[in-house]
Design a protein around this motif. Structure first.
Motif, short mmCIF file in Angstrom:
data_model
loop_
_atom_site.label_atom_id
_atom_site.label_comp_id
_atom_site.label_asym_id
_atom_site.label_seq_id
_atom_site.Cartn_x
_atom_site.Cartn_y
_atom_site.Cartn_z
N HIS A 47 6.64 -1.33 -8.64
CA HIS A 47 7.19 -0.02 -8.98
C HIS A 47 6.60 0.49 -10.30
O HIS A 47 6.35 1.69 -10.46
CB HIS A 47 8.72 -0.09 -9.08
N VAL A 195 11.86 1.78 7.65
CA VAL A 195 10.83 1.55 6.63
C VAL A 195 10.84 0.13 6.08
O VAL A 195 9.90 -0.28 5.40
CB VAL A 195 11.00 2.56 5.46
N ARG A 196 11.88 -0.63 6.38
CA ARG A 196 12.02 -1.95 5.75
C ARG A 196 10.87 -2.91 6.09
O ARG A 196 10.32 -3.54 5.17
CB ARG A 196 13.37 -2.57 6.14
N ALA A 199 7.83 -1.99 4.09
CA ALA A 199 8.05 -2.22 2.67
C ALA A 199 7.90 -3.69 2.33
O ALA A 199 7.27 -4.07 1.34
CB ALA A 199 9.44 -1.72 2.27
N HIS A 200 8.45 -4.55 3.19
CA HIS A 200 8.35 -5.99 2.95
C HIS A 200 6.90 -6.45 3.06
O HIS A 200 6.47 -7.35 2.32
CB HIS A 200 9.25 -6.75 3.92
N GLN A 202 4.29 -4.66 2.27
CA GLN A 202 3.62 -4.22 1.04
C GLN A 202 3.96 -5.13 -0.13
O GLN A 202 3.12 -5.39 -0.99
CB GLN A 202 4.01 -2.77 0.72
N VAL A 203 5.19 -5.61 -0.18
CA VAL A 203 5.58 -6.55 -1.24
C VAL A 203 4.75 -7.82 -1.13
O VAL A 203 4.27 -8.37 -2.13
CB VAL A 203 7.09 -6.87 -1.16
N TRP A 206 1.31 -7.08 -2.36
CA TRP A 206 1.29 -6.93 -3.82
C TRP A 206 1.35 -8.29 -4.50
O TRP A 206 0.74 -8.50 -5.55
CB TRP A 206 2.47 -6.06 -4.28
#
Length: 232
Positions: A47, A195-196, A199-200, A202-203, A206
């Protein structure tokens, strides 16, 4: 005798900014401030990195034909005076130490960014009447007393220590972010589920990317954490 150079003291330029170079310095200091807004030893957060990317989109634009000298810079994204609403909102909400010395000094920057709570409101060296339902007056000792209208005619009084603190109070009141969705809101479970998984994913991506040298080197920056914690 060897002359030791005296370090140049850098302060955050006070908006409205007087030229492109002042805007460029403001932008760099804001990004460094956001970079340091974590504990030392922690990796760069996803973030945090995304916020820096958004701020970068709103960097000051160099005037066409070269440096505009003392001409006020404009946002490369919005075309409005820099710092634009996005940058000023982030800077004030995050706590960048902008050294405004009075409430009246804050007003031009807020107006440039379209953050004036009440067009035509009065802000002087001794009085602030800028938001419906409250006003503020400077005391003989230099402090400020803010009267906030409550229900049934009651008035709550808030004391602010000096001109600089009142400037900060006014800026924060003007850019207040509130609670962005979904924080403090009732969310739709189906929308969240949509979206979950991405999103997971992408985490997870990252987690690998943040180990790259250009990001991992910034792990050392940030505030000291609790004794015995933080560093990896």
């Amino acid at each position: 005798m060897v002359q030791v150079p005296v370090p140049v003291q850098v302060t955050v330029p006070v908006p409205p900014l007087g030229g492109y170079e002042a805007g460029r310095l403001f932008h760099r200091l804001l990004q460094l401030f956001l970079r340091d807004s974590k504990e030392a030893g922690q990796p760069v957060g996803l973030h945090q990195f995304l916020l820096g990317g958004v701020v970068q989109l709103h960097e000051p634009a160099r005037a066409q034909g070269g440096d505009a000298g003392s001409q006020q810079p404009r946002c490369a994204c919005c075309g409005t005076p820099y710092p634009c609403r996005t940058v000023l909102g982030v800077a004030v909400s995050a706590g960048l130490p902008i050294p405004w010395d009075s409430p009246a000094a804050v007003v031009p920057a807020l107006r440039d960014a379209g953050l004036e709570p009440r067009p035509g409101g009065e802000v002087t060296a001794e009085q602030v009447q800028w938001v419906r339902g409250w006003d503020a007056r400077r005391t003989a000792q230099g402090a400020w007393e803010i009267g906030i209208a409550l229900d049934r005619g009651e008035v709550e009084t808030l004391a602010v220590g000096d001109d600089a603190a009142m400037a900060r109070y006014l800026a924060v009141a003007a850019v207040a972010l509130g609670s962005p969705y979904p924080y403090g809101w009732v969310e739709d479970a189906a929308e969240a589920a949509a979206v979950r998984p991405a999103a997971h994913a992408q985490v997870a991506e990252w987690r690998e990317r943040v180990r790259l040298p250009y990001l991992d080197v910034h792990r050392q920056y940030g505030a000291a954490g609790e004794p015995g914690g933080g560093a990896n």
